[in-house]
Design an enzyme around this catalytic site. Structure first.
Site, PDB file in Angstrom:
ATOM      1  N   ARG A  62       0.678  -1.247   0.227  1.00 54.81           N
ATOM      2  CA  ARG A  62      -0.437   0.165   0.158  1.00 54.81           C
ATOM      3  C   ARG A  62       1.084   1.144  -0.022  1.00 54.81           C
ATOM      4  NH1 ARG A  62      -3.577   2.906   4.479  1.00 54.81           N
ATOM      5  NH2 ARG A  62      -5.534   3.613   2.622  1.00 54.81           N
ATOM      6  N   HIS A  66       0.363   4.313  -2.636  1.00 50.77           N
ATOM      7  CA  HIS A  66       0.042   5.491  -1.792  1.00 50.77           C
ATOM      8  C   HIS A  66       1.491   7.358  -2.538  1.00 50.77           C
ATOM      9  CE1 HIS A  66      -3.686   4.995   0.933  1.00 50.77           C
ATOM     10  NE2 HIS A  66      -3.835   5.226  -0.461  1.00 50.77           N
ATOM     11  N   ASP A  67       2.577   5.987  -2.485  1.00 52.16           N
ATOM     12  CA  ASP A  67       3.575   7.282  -3.151  1.00 52.16           C
ATOM     13  C   ASP A  67       3.326   7.101  -4.908  1.00 52.16           C
ATOM     14  OD1 ASP A  67       6.125   8.247  -2.844  1.00 52.16           O
ATOM     15  OD2 ASP A  67       6.485   6.456  -4.226  1.00 52.16           O
ATOM     16  N   VAL A  70       0.561   9.934  -6.164  1.00 54.27           N
ATOM     17  CA  VAL A  70       0.984  11.334  -5.310  1.00 54.27           C
ATOM     18  C   VAL A  70       2.681  12.111  -5.821  1.00 54.27           C
ATOM     19  CG1 VAL A  70       1.289  12.919  -3.618  1.00 54.27           C
ATOM     20  CG2 VAL A  70      -0.087  11.151  -3.666  1.00 54.27           C
ATOM     21  N   GLY A  72       3.951  11.050  -8.478  1.00 54.35           N
ATOM     22  CA  GLY A  72       4.905   9.770  -8.778  1.00 54.35           C
ATOM     23  C   GLY A  72       5.641   9.173  -8.081  1.00 54.35           C
ATOM     24  N   SER A  76       7.477  10.789  -2.387  1.00 53.06           N
ATOM     25  CA  SER A  76       7.665  11.589  -0.893  1.00 53.06           C
ATOM     26  C   SER A  76       6.558  11.230  -0.238  1.00 53.06           C
ATOM     27  CB  SER A  76       6.116  12.329  -2.081  1.00 53.06           C
ATOM     28  OG  SER A  76       5.224  11.712  -2.993  1.00 53.06           O
ATOM     29  N   ASN A  94      -3.675   8.864   4.362  1.00 57.24           N
ATOM     30  CA  ASN A  94      -2.601   8.602   4.723  1.00 57.24           C
ATOM     31  C   ASN A  94      -2.699   8.474   7.324  1.00 57.24           C
ATOM     32  OD1 ASN A  94      -1.444   7.621   2.386  1.00 57.24           O
ATOM     33  ND2 ASN A  94      -0.137   9.316   1.917  1.00 57.24           N
ATOM     34  N   HIS A 193      -6.137  -5.743  -2.000  1.00 58.52           N
ATOM     35  CA  HIS A 193      -7.751  -6.298  -0.754  1.00 58.52           C
ATOM     36  C   HIS A 193      -7.875  -7.288  -0.188  1.00 58.52           C
ATOM     37  CE1 HIS A 193      -8.682  -1.887  -0.701  1.00 58.52           C
ATOM     38  NE2 HIS A 193      -7.218  -1.999  -0.790  1.00 58.52           N
ATOM     39  N   THR A 194      -6.628  -8.172  -0.890  1.00 56.37           N
ATOM     40  CA  THR A 194      -7.226  -9.539  -0.347  1.00 56.37           C
ATOM     41  C   THR A 194      -6.239  -9.983   1.149  1.00 56.37           C
ATOM     42  OG1 THR A 194      -6.355 -11.981  -1.095  1.00 56.37           O
ATOM     43  CG2 THR A 194      -5.804 -10.220  -2.042  1.00 56.37           C
ATOM     44  N   ASP A 241      -9.563  -9.313   3.888  1.00 53.14           N
ATOM     45  CA  ASP A 241     -10.551 -10.738   3.228  1.00 53.14           C
ATOM     46  C   ASP A 241     -10.565 -11.146   4.326  1.00 53.14           C
ATOM     47  OD1 ASP A 241     -10.846 -13.250   2.164  1.00 53.14           O
ATOM     48  OD2 ASP A 241      -8.630 -13.469   1.686  1.00 53.14           O
ATOM     49  N   THR A 244      -9.108 -16.097   3.937  1.00 49.28           N
ATOM     50  CA  THR A 244      -7.182 -16.118   4.070  1.00 49.28           C
ATOM     51  C   THR A 244      -6.751 -14.548   4.075  1.00 49.28           C
ATOM     52  OG1 THR A 244      -7.351 -15.935   1.473  1.00 49.28           O
ATOM     53  CG2 THR A 244      -7.561 -18.110   2.259  1.00 49.28           C
ATOM     54  N   ASP A 249      -3.809 -14.091  -2.384  1.00 50.36           N
ATOM     55  CA  ASP A 249      -4.702 -15.289  -3.514  1.00 50.36           C
ATOM     56  C   ASP A 249      -6.524 -14.681  -4.019  1.00 50.36           C
ATOM     57  OD1 ASP A 249      -6.673 -14.922  -2.140  1.00 50.36           O
ATOM     58  OD2 ASP A 249      -6.116 -16.821  -0.571  1.00 50.36           O
TER      59      ASP A 249
HETATM   60  C1  HEM Z   1      -9.618   1.081  -6.078  1.00 47.71           C
HETATM   61  C2  HEM Z   1      -9.598   2.380  -4.864  1.00 47.71           C
HETATM   62  C3  HEM Z   1      -9.390   1.765  -3.566  1.00 47.71           C
HETATM   63  C4  HEM Z   1      -9.098   2.245  -2.007  1.00 47.71           C
HETATM   64  C5  HEM Z   1     -10.815   2.905  -2.311  1.00 47.71           C
HETATM   65  C6  HEM Z   1      -8.641   1.840  -0.939  1.00 47.71           C
HETATM   66  C7  HEM Z   1      -9.104   2.369   0.219  1.00 47.71           C
HETATM   67  C8  HEM Z   1      -7.772   1.135   1.090  1.00 47.71           C
HETATM   68  C9  HEM Z   1      -8.724   1.268   2.936  1.00 47.71           C
HETATM   69  C10 HEM Z   1      -9.839   3.195   3.026  1.00 47.71           C
HETATM   70  C11 HEM Z   1      -7.800   0.401   3.608  1.00 47.71           C
HETATM   71  C12 HEM Z   1      -7.689   0.894   5.009  1.00 47.71           C
HETATM   72  C13 HEM Z   1      -6.945   1.350   5.621  1.00 47.71           C
HETATM   73  C14 HEM Z   1      -7.009   1.625   7.076  1.00 47.71           C
HETATM   74  O1  HEM Z   1      -8.348   1.546   7.431  1.00 47.71           O
HETATM   75  O2  HEM Z   1      -6.525   2.306   7.923  1.00 47.71           O
HETATM   76  C15 HEM Z   1      -6.979  -0.385   2.626  1.00 47.71           C
HETATM   77  C16 HEM Z   1      -6.055  -0.768   2.822  1.00 47.71           C
HETATM   78  C17 HEM Z   1      -5.447  -1.370   1.923  1.00 47.71           C
HETATM   79  N1  HEM Z   1      -4.797  -0.822   0.649  1.00 47.71           N
HETATM   80 FE1  HEM Z   1      -6.813   0.012  -0.309  1.00 47.71          FE
HETATM   81  N2  HEM Z   1      -7.309   1.238  -1.459  1.00 47.71           N
HETATM   82  C18 HEM Z   1      -7.588   1.212  -2.880  1.00 47.71           C
HETATM   83  C19 HEM Z   1      -6.369   0.071  -4.077  1.00 47.71           C
HETATM   84  C20 HEM Z   1      -5.637  -0.274  -3.624  1.00 47.71           C
HETATM   85  C21 HEM Z   1      -4.821  -0.671  -4.293  1.00 47.71           C
HETATM   86  C22 HEM Z   1      -4.252   0.214  -5.842  1.00 47.71           C
HETATM   87  C23 HEM Z   1      -3.187  -1.122  -4.019  1.00 47.71           C
HETATM   88  C24 HEM Z   1      -1.893  -2.181  -3.966  1.00 47.71           C
HETATM   89  C25 HEM Z   1      -2.134  -2.271  -5.015  1.00 47.71           C
HETATM   90  C26 HEM Z   1      -4.046  -1.151  -2.449  1.00 47.71           C
HETATM   91  C27 HEM Z   1      -3.186  -1.652  -0.567  1.00 47.71           C
HETATM   92  C28 HEM Z   1      -3.898  -1.772   0.456  1.00 47.71           C
HETATM   93  C29 HEM Z   1      -3.619  -2.950   1.467  1.00 47.71           C
HETATM   94  C30 HEM Z   1      -2.381  -3.801   0.412  1.00 47.71           C
HETATM   95  C31 HEM Z   1      -4.383  -2.297   2.018  1.00 47.71           C
HETATM   96  C32 HEM Z   1      -4.477  -3.135   3.478  1.00 47.71           C
HETATM   97  C33 HEM Z   1      -2.749  -2.078   4.383  1.00 47.71           C
HETATM   98  C34 HEM Z   1      -2.754  -2.547   5.677  1.00 47.71           C
HETATM   99  O3  HEM Z   1      -3.096  -3.788   6.264  1.00 47.71           O
HETATM  100  O4  HEM Z   1      -1.400  -2.309   6.684  1.00 47.71           O
HETATM  101  N3  HEM Z   1      -4.888  -0.770  -2.734  1.00 47.71           N
HETATM  102  N4  HEM Z   1      -7.324   0.745   0.724  1.00 47.71           N
END
Ligand code: HEM
Ligand code: NAG
Ligand code: NAG
Length: 321
Positions: A62, A66-67, A70, A72, A76, A94, A193-194, A241, A244, A249
């Site tokens: 993530r 997020h880098d 914003v 590129g 940052s 963030n 988000h798996t 998820d 798992t 996955d």
């Molecule tokens: C499609 C739009 C997306 C939205 C609206 C979104 C939003 C979120 C939100 C709200 C969380 C929970 C953060 C928290 O409660 O602190 C989250 C977690 C996460 N997001 Fe996304 N996300 C998106 C796309 C992505 C993408 C593109 C990736 C990676 C390429 C990603 C990877 C992750 C990961 C791995 C987590 C878990 C992080 C952790 O456990 O520390 N997300 N996301």
């Protein structure tokens, strides 16, 4: 006559050479001669961090996302606030949420020991995301390298350009299109988000509104860890998820088909809209998901890198030189 016949093609050749060197490309062999052990050193550091805490794999993937969204992929997001820099960590998506900075700082410390001043923090983030995927059973891919680090951060851009968990599918598609990524890339990348966790404040509305796009049993399970009152238990965690949560996955897509997406922005990918067919495909074809995920991560890592003499190679990832 003869000299002109040579001059024109030669000038065209030089023009071509110049225009290609101006738009410097990332390359997987970028550190091959300047720091041949860079990737192994980063990998050891990242693996150790993930074996201490498995969720860190999610957090690192993530952090790279997020880098890149914003200004590129320029590290940052890693800059601390100073009298002249407003940190991106202040931005809504963030704040109290993005994590893993210290893991990148630690990897940087290790590569500085072997090749001081050579490896950018932006590249470490990109390599870390790949190593994190591998560590939790996800795909591997060849990371392109040669990004340099920004001397600026932009929390306003983080607020405006990072997607929101309240976004609808068309908004998500257009946000990713703005970064050169397709709807298919967006769905594959959402497959991140798996793994990982989300805080109650990001899914409270969804689990309490009795809408038709959420499985009632799933909603009631999630309510147990996330109180209805705004403000109560906002930072309580739930796995993105439910089946798992530590394995990269295709279960995320199976969840969506069962209306068990945790975030509204997850479920909208399968709710009668244009991305339903992609979700169905990934839910029934795990290897297609994994290979599309890997290519989409490479595309994401290509967003507006600083190359050539732009930016700098930071000595410490949290501060400019
Ligand atoms: C499609 C739009 C997306 C939205 C609206 C979104 C939003 C979120 C939100 C709200 C969380 C929970 C953060 C928290 O409660 O602190 C989250 C977690 C996460 N997001 Fe996304 N996300 C998106 C796309 C992505 C993408 C593109 C990736 C990676 C390429 C990603 C990877 C992750 C990961 C791995 C987590 C878990 C992080 C952790 O456990 O520390 N997300 N996301
Ligand atoms: C959802 O349903 C529960 C139980 O039937 C009820 O107590 C609650 O008020 C409903 N919430 C909304 C937002 O309609
Ligand atoms: C940046 O902030 C972190 C966390 O507060 C701190 O550990 C780190 O030392 C800071 N970096 C610099 C260069 O001050």
């Amino acid at each position: 006559m003869a000299s002109r016949a040579i001059f024109v093609p030669a000038a065209l050749f030089l023009l071509l050479l110049f225009s290609t060197t101006c738009k410097a490309q990332l390359s997987s062999s970028f550190y091959e001669s300047t720091c041949p052990n860079a990737l192994a050193t980063i990998r050891n550091s990242i693996r150790a961090a993930i074996s201490r805490e498995r969720r860190m794999a999610a957090s690192l993937i993530r952090l790279h996302f997020h880098d890149c969204f914003v200004q590129g992929c320029d590290a940052s997001i890693l800059l601390n606030g100073t009298s002249t820099i407003r940190s991106e960590m202040e931005a809504g998506p963030n704040r109290n949420s993005a994590r893993g900075h210290q893991v990148i700082d630690a990897a940087k410390l290790e590569v500085e020991k072997i090749c001081p001043g050579v490896i950018s923090c932006a590249d470490i983030l990109s390599v870390a995301a790949r190593d994190a995927s591998v560590a939790v059973g996800g795909p591997s891919w060849t990371v392109k390298l040669g990004r340099r680090d920004s001397t600026t951060a932009n929390p306003d851009k983080a607020n405006s350009d990072l997607p929101s968990f309240r976004d609808g599918v068309d908004r998500l598609i257009s946000r990713f299109a703005d970064k050169g990524l397709s709807a298919r890339d967006m769905v594959a990348l959402s497959g991140s988000h798996t793994i990982g966790q989300a805080q109650c404040v990001t899914f409270r509305d969804r689990i309490y509104n009795n809408a038709s796009d959420i499985d009632a049993g799933f909603a009631s399970t999630r309510r147990r860890g996330c109180p209805a009152n705004q403000g109560d238990g906002n930072s309580n965690l739930a796995p993105l998820d439910l089946v798992t949560p530590n394995q990269l996955d295709n279960n995320y897509f199976k969840n969506l088909i069962q209306k068990k997406g945790l975030l509204e922005s997850d479920q909208v990918l399968f709710s009668g809209g244009s991305t339903d067919s992609i979700v169905s495909e990934y839910s029934s074809n795990p290897s297609k998901f994994l290979s599309d995920f890997a290519s989409a991560m490479v595309k994401m890592g290509d967003i507006e890198p600083l190359t050539g003499s732009a930016g700098q190679i930071r000595r410490i990832c949290s501060a400019v030189n």
